[in-house]
Design a protein around this motif. Structure first.
Motif, PDB file in Angstrom:
ATOM      1  N   ILE A  20       0.762  -1.003  -0.081  1.00 54.86           N
ATOM      2  CA  ILE A  20      -0.150   0.139   0.007  1.00 54.86           C
ATOM      3  C   ILE A  20       0.826   1.119   0.149  1.00 54.86           C
ATOM      4  O   ILE A  20       1.821   1.313   0.862  1.00 54.86           O
ATOM      5  CB  ILE A  20      -1.042   0.065   1.168  1.00 54.86           C
ATOM      6  CG1 ILE A  20      -1.926  -1.334   0.995  1.00 54.86           C
ATOM      7  CG2 ILE A  20      -1.761   1.200   1.280  1.00 54.86           C
ATOM      8  CD1 ILE A  20      -2.765  -1.496   2.331  1.00 54.86           C
ATOM      9  N   ASP A  21       0.699   2.287  -0.897  1.00 56.86           N
ATOM     10  CA  ASP A  21       1.402   3.411  -0.999  1.00 56.86           C
ATOM     11  C   ASP A  21       0.855   4.254   0.212  1.00 56.86           C
ATOM     12  O   ASP A  21      -0.052   5.031  -0.086  1.00 56.86           O
ATOM     13  CB  ASP A  21       1.000   4.084  -2.460  1.00 56.86           C
ATOM     14  CG  ASP A  21       2.001   5.331  -2.678  1.00 56.86           C
ATOM     15  OD1 ASP A  21       2.294   5.744  -1.608  1.00 56.86           O
ATOM     16  OD2 ASP A  21       1.871   5.864  -3.627  1.00 56.86           O
ATOM     17  N   LEU A  22       1.702   4.437   1.419  1.00 53.30           N
ATOM     18  CA  LEU A  22       1.639   5.336   2.136  1.00 53.30           C
ATOM     19  C   LEU A  22       1.622   6.920   2.053  1.00 53.30           C
ATOM     20  O   LEU A  22       1.584   7.628   2.953  1.00 53.30           O
ATOM     21  CB  LEU A  22       2.313   4.842   3.362  1.00 53.30           C
ATOM     22  CG  LEU A  22       2.033   3.294   3.983  1.00 53.30           C
ATOM     23  CD1 LEU A  22       2.869   3.049   5.175  1.00 53.30           C
ATOM     24  CD2 LEU A  22       0.616   3.248   4.145  1.00 53.30           C
ATOM     25  N   THR A  23       1.981   7.061   0.840  1.00 52.49           N
ATOM     26  CA  THR A  23       2.378   8.637   0.525  1.00 52.49           C
ATOM     27  C   THR A  23       1.011   9.176  -0.111  1.00 52.49           C
ATOM     28  O   THR A  23       0.791  10.590  -0.371  1.00 52.49           O
ATOM     29  CB  THR A  23       3.470   9.030  -0.384  1.00 52.49           C
ATOM     30  OG1 THR A  23       2.885   8.277  -1.705  1.00 52.49           O
ATOM     31  CG2 THR A  23       4.826   8.284   0.003  1.00 52.49           C
ATOM     32  N   LYS A  24       0.109   8.407  -0.473  1.00 51.30           N
ATOM     33  CA  LYS A  24      -1.173   8.828  -1.005  1.00 51.30           C
ATOM     34  C   LYS A  24      -2.410   8.606  -0.086  1.00 51.30           C
ATOM     35  O   LYS A  24      -2.496   7.909   0.897  1.00 51.30           O
ATOM     36  CB  LYS A  24      -1.445   7.805  -2.293  1.00 51.30           C
ATOM     37  CG  LYS A  24      -0.718   8.199  -3.409  1.00 51.30           C
ATOM     38  CD  LYS A  24      -1.177   7.249  -4.644  1.00 51.30           C
ATOM     39  CE  LYS A  24       0.102   7.352  -5.601  1.00 51.30           C
ATOM     40  NZ  LYS A  24      -0.322   6.609  -6.820  1.00 51.30           N
ATOM     41  N   ALA A  25      -3.176   9.711  -0.297  1.00 52.67           N
ATOM     42  CA  ALA A  25      -4.502   9.544   0.654  1.00 52.67           C
ATOM     43  C   ALA A  25      -5.096   8.534   0.566  1.00 52.67           C
ATOM     44  O   ALA A  25      -5.451   7.858  -0.464  1.00 52.67           O
ATOM     45  CB  ALA A  25      -5.513  10.975   0.331  1.00 52.67           C
ATOM     46  N   LEU A  26      -5.763   7.882   1.722  1.00 56.54           N
ATOM     47  CA  LEU A  26      -6.479   6.598   1.792  1.00 56.54           C
ATOM     48  C   LEU A  26      -7.689   7.056   2.547  1.00 56.54           C
ATOM     49  O   LEU A  26      -7.865   7.772   3.411  1.00 56.54           O
ATOM     50  CB  LEU A  26      -5.843   5.537   2.412  1.00 56.54           C
ATOM     51  CG  LEU A  26      -4.524   5.182   1.548  1.00 56.54           C
ATOM     52  CD1 LEU A  26      -3.722   4.032   2.514  1.00 56.54           C
ATOM     53  CD2 LEU A  26      -4.767   4.507   0.335  1.00 56.54           C
ATOM     54  N   ASN A  27      -8.755   6.170   2.337  1.00 56.31           N
ATOM     55  CA  ASN A  27     -10.054   6.354   3.437  1.00 56.31           C
ATOM     56  C   ASN A  27      -9.550   5.417   4.594  1.00 56.31           C
ATOM     57  O   ASN A  27      -9.486   4.186   4.470  1.00 56.31           O
ATOM     58  CB  ASN A  27     -11.234   5.772   2.702  1.00 56.31           C
ATOM     59  CG  ASN A  27     -11.702   6.806   1.476  1.00 56.31           C
ATOM     60  OD1 ASN A  27     -11.533   7.810   1.685  1.00 56.31           O
ATOM     61  ND2 ASN A  27     -12.345   6.198   0.796  1.00 56.31           N
ATOM     62  N   VAL A  28      -9.413   6.266   5.790  1.00 59.81           N
ATOM     63  CA  VAL A  28      -9.147   5.720   6.946  1.00 59.81           C
ATOM     64  C   VAL A  28     -10.282   5.575   7.820  1.00 59.81           C
ATOM     65  O   VAL A  28     -10.881   6.660   8.026  1.00 59.81           O
ATOM     66  CB  VAL A  28      -7.972   6.440   7.688  1.00 59.81           C
ATOM     67  CG1 VAL A  28      -7.576   5.759   8.879  1.00 59.81           C
ATOM     68  CG2 VAL A  28      -6.769   6.530   6.855  1.00 59.81           C
ATOM     69  N   ASP A  29     -10.686   4.641   8.354  1.00 63.16           N
ATOM     70  CA  ASP A  29     -11.911   4.044   9.152  1.00 63.16           C
ATOM     71  C   ASP A  29     -11.473   4.209  10.636  1.00 63.16           C
ATOM     72  O   ASP A  29     -10.442   3.423  10.879  1.00 63.16           O
ATOM     73  CB  ASP A  29     -12.770   3.167   9.034  1.00 63.16           C
ATOM     74  CG  ASP A  29     -13.426   3.119   7.787  1.00 63.16           C
ATOM     75  OD1 ASP A  29     -13.662   4.210   7.228  1.00 63.16           O
ATOM     76  OD2 ASP A  29     -13.400   1.823   7.031  1.00 63.16           O
ATOM     77  N   PHE A  30     -11.826   5.323  11.588  1.00 59.09           N
ATOM     78  CA  PHE A  30     -11.565   5.264  13.004  1.00 59.09           C
ATOM     79  C   PHE A  30     -12.905   4.818  13.525  1.00 59.09           C
ATOM     80  O   PHE A  30     -13.916   5.348  13.312  1.00 59.09           O
ATOM     81  CB  PHE A  30     -11.359   6.601  13.574  1.00 59.09           C
ATOM     82  CG  PHE A  30     -10.134   7.183  12.932  1.00 59.09           C
ATOM     83  CD1 PHE A  30      -8.957   7.168  13.535  1.00 59.09           C
ATOM     84  CD2 PHE A  30      -9.903   7.916  11.744  1.00 59.09           C
ATOM     85  CE1 PHE A  30      -7.760   7.548  13.105  1.00 59.09           C
ATOM     86  CE2 PHE A  30      -8.806   8.317  11.240  1.00 59.09           C
ATOM     87  CZ  PHE A  30      -7.691   8.469  11.904  1.00 59.09           C
ATOM     88  N   PHE A  31     -12.638   3.826  14.794  1.00 61.60           N
ATOM     89  CA  PHE A  31     -13.709   3.301  15.262  1.00 61.60           C
ATOM     90  C   PHE A  31     -13.902   3.598  16.818  1.00 61.60           C
ATOM     91  O   PHE A  31     -12.857   3.622  17.322  1.00 61.60           O
ATOM     92  CB  PHE A  31     -13.339   1.724  15.374  1.00 61.60           C
ATOM     93  CG  PHE A  31     -13.303   0.941  13.836  1.00 61.60           C
ATOM     94  CD1 PHE A  31     -14.538   0.719  13.081  1.00 61.60           C
ATOM     95  CD2 PHE A  31     -12.061   1.063  13.471  1.00 61.60           C
ATOM     96  CE1 PHE A  31     -14.086   0.286  12.044  1.00 61.60           C
ATOM     97  CE2 PHE A  31     -11.981   0.548  12.177  1.00 61.60           C
ATOM     98  CZ  PHE A  31     -13.000   0.118  11.306  1.00 61.60           C
ATOM     99  N   LEU A  32     -15.072   4.235  17.018  1.00 60.98           N
ATOM    100  CA  LEU A  32     -15.645   4.618  18.630  1.00 60.98           C
ATOM    101  C   LEU A  32     -16.627   3.637  18.813  1.00 60.98           C
ATOM    102  O   LEU A  32     -17.553   3.277  18.610  1.00 60.98           O
ATOM    103  CB  LEU A  32     -15.964   6.017  18.457  1.00 60.98           C
ATOM    104  CG  LEU A  32     -15.253   7.002  17.718  1.00 60.98           C
ATOM    105  CD1 LEU A  32     -15.856   8.416  17.554  1.00 60.98           C
ATOM    106  CD2 LEU A  32     -13.791   7.099  18.167  1.00 60.98           C
TER     107      LEU A  32
END
Length: 128
Positions: A20-32
């Motif tokens: 996974i290219d960590l220099t590009k924007a990704l959809n990150v899900d944060f769980f509460l």
């Protein structure tokens, strides 16, 4: 790339190892996570009223029998930015008797290779 030796660093290292290219924007899900449905709904409502960045949804996890508010943000998965957002969201969730339960990224997102299965042959039924 070197990452700190904690859960966030290990997750980023695993993502990098998976290609996974960590220099590009990704959809990150944060769980509460919330034990009580009303607390989760109140937190969700507060996020919506604040016009918080990203998309939010409410989900009941049958395995843990808890309510999750999932906050999806499109962002570059930078260690410091992830830790800061997770800390911010944990403090927010604490106001509603909840807490952060980490973050995650869907394996395949826009810009990834179309298929992990190299055997796939496109036909008239494909919709990609």
């Amino acid at each position: 790339m070197q990452f700190p030796d904690d859960d966030n660093g290990k997750m980023l290292a695993a993502m990098a190892d998976a290609g996974i290219d960590l220099t590009k924007a990704l959809n990150v899900d944060f769980f509460l996570v919330f034990e009580d449905q009303r607390d989760a709904e109140s937190a969700l409502e507060a996020l919506v009223q604040q016009e918080a960045e990203g998309e939010v949804e409410l989900h009941f996890d049958e395995d843990t029998e808890t309510w999750e508010v999932i906050v999806c943000l499109n962002m570059v998965p930078d260690y410091d930015a992830l830790v800061a957002k997770e800390t911010e969201l944990n403090a927010f969730a604490n106001e509603f008797d909840g807490g952060s339960d980490g973050w995650g990224v869907m394996q395949h997102q826009e810009g990834d290779g179309d298929f992990a299965d190299e055997e796939h042959q496109c036909d008239d039924n494909c919709h990609h």
